[in-house]
Design an enzyme around this catalytic site. Structure first.
Site, PDB file in Angstrom:
ATOM      1  N   GLY A 142       0.764  -1.306  -0.071  1.00 22.37           N
ATOM      2  CA  GLY A 142      -0.173   0.129   0.062  1.00 22.37           C
ATOM      3  C   GLY A 142       0.979   1.161   0.059  1.00 22.37           C
ATOM      4  O   GLY A 142       0.592   2.315  -0.764  1.00 22.37           O
ATOM      5  N   CYS A 143       1.934   1.018   0.782  1.00 24.57           N
ATOM      6  CA  CYS A 143       2.706   2.543   0.751  1.00 24.57           C
ATOM      7  C   CYS A 143       3.438   2.733  -0.243  1.00 24.57           C
ATOM      8  O   CYS A 143       3.639   4.048  -0.693  1.00 24.57           O
ATOM      9  CB  CYS A 143       3.708   2.174   2.049  1.00 24.57           C
ATOM     10  SG  CYS A 143       2.765   2.042   3.559  1.00 24.57           S
ATOM     11  N   THR A 144       4.031   1.528  -1.110  1.00 21.56           N
ATOM     12  CA  THR A 144       4.690   1.715  -2.365  1.00 21.56           C
ATOM     13  C   THR A 144       3.576   2.366  -3.516  1.00 21.56           C
ATOM     14  O   THR A 144       3.821   3.260  -4.076  1.00 21.56           O
ATOM     15  CB  THR A 144       5.105   0.212  -3.091  1.00 21.56           C
ATOM     16  OG1 THR A 144       6.014  -0.197  -1.938  1.00 21.56           O
ATOM     17  CG2 THR A 144       5.511   0.605  -4.215  1.00 21.56           C
ATOM     18  N   ALA A 192       3.096   6.159  -2.770  1.00 26.21           N
ATOM     19  CA  ALA A 192       4.305   6.768  -3.347  1.00 26.21           C
ATOM     20  C   ALA A 192       4.273   6.928  -4.575  1.00 26.21           C
ATOM     21  O   ALA A 192       4.784   7.947  -5.159  1.00 26.21           O
ATOM     22  CB  ALA A 192       5.601   6.307  -2.503  1.00 26.21           C
TER      23      ALA A 192
END
Length: 170
Positions: free
Chosen positions: A66-68, A71
């Site tokens: 999710g964080c990738t 970003a």
């Protein structure tokens, strides 16, 4: 017995809640807090209070699915965002080295802050996941140092679209 327990439980829980600032509200100023960037340089967010737009987004952990996506959403729209005057800061509890590896692996053109001691997380009043202490996903958009929009459940795949919608509407 319960009264004795409450004497110890209540004061310690009050201290824990006081360690965090109240969550920022629309109209609040960009907090005066500093942190190391993924390049190892000290970044003071208050230095950007006169910038047209500042996005500070929080994510739990670098290089996770999710964080990738979040970003990379911002990376893929970076040129459009910066053409509109948006300066981007991504914040997590990762170390400088972990943030640097994340930025390099995904060619992230914006600054990642390594908030290992949670100063930035606390200054914004961002909640953390119980037991693991990672910041919950949130986004804060400032115009000339004043909070104009926040998203307490920031999107992973549509983060850039959400920001562009706000920037063009204001």
């Amino acid at each position: 017995m319960i009264k004795k327990l409450l004497r110890f439980v209540v004061p310690s829980s009050m201290c824990a809640s006081m360690a965090f600032a109240a969550p920022l509200k629309v109209g609040d100023q960009l907090p005066e807090v500093s942190c190391a960037s993924h390049e190892g340089k000290k970044v003071s967010l208050s230095e950007f209070k006169d910038s047209e737009w500042v996005l500070v987004y929080f994510y739990p952990k670098a290089d996770t699915p999710g964080c990738t996506k979040q970003a990379c959403s911002l990376r893929d729209s970076y040129e459009v965002l910066t053409d509109k005057g948006v300066i981007i800061f991504g914040v997590s509890k990762n170390t400088v080295e972990e943030q640097k590896a994340f930025a390099e692996k995904y060619k992230l053109p914006f600054t990642l802050l390594a908030d290992k001691d949670t100063k930035v997380i606390k200054a914004f009043g961002v909640p953390q996941f119980p037991g693991i202490g990672l910041a919950k996903r949130q986004a804060y958009l400032f115009k000339e140092g004043k909070l104009v929009w926040k998203d307490e459940k920031a999107s992973t795949t549509k983060q850039a679209a959400d920001i562009l919608k706000q920037v063009t509407a204001k």
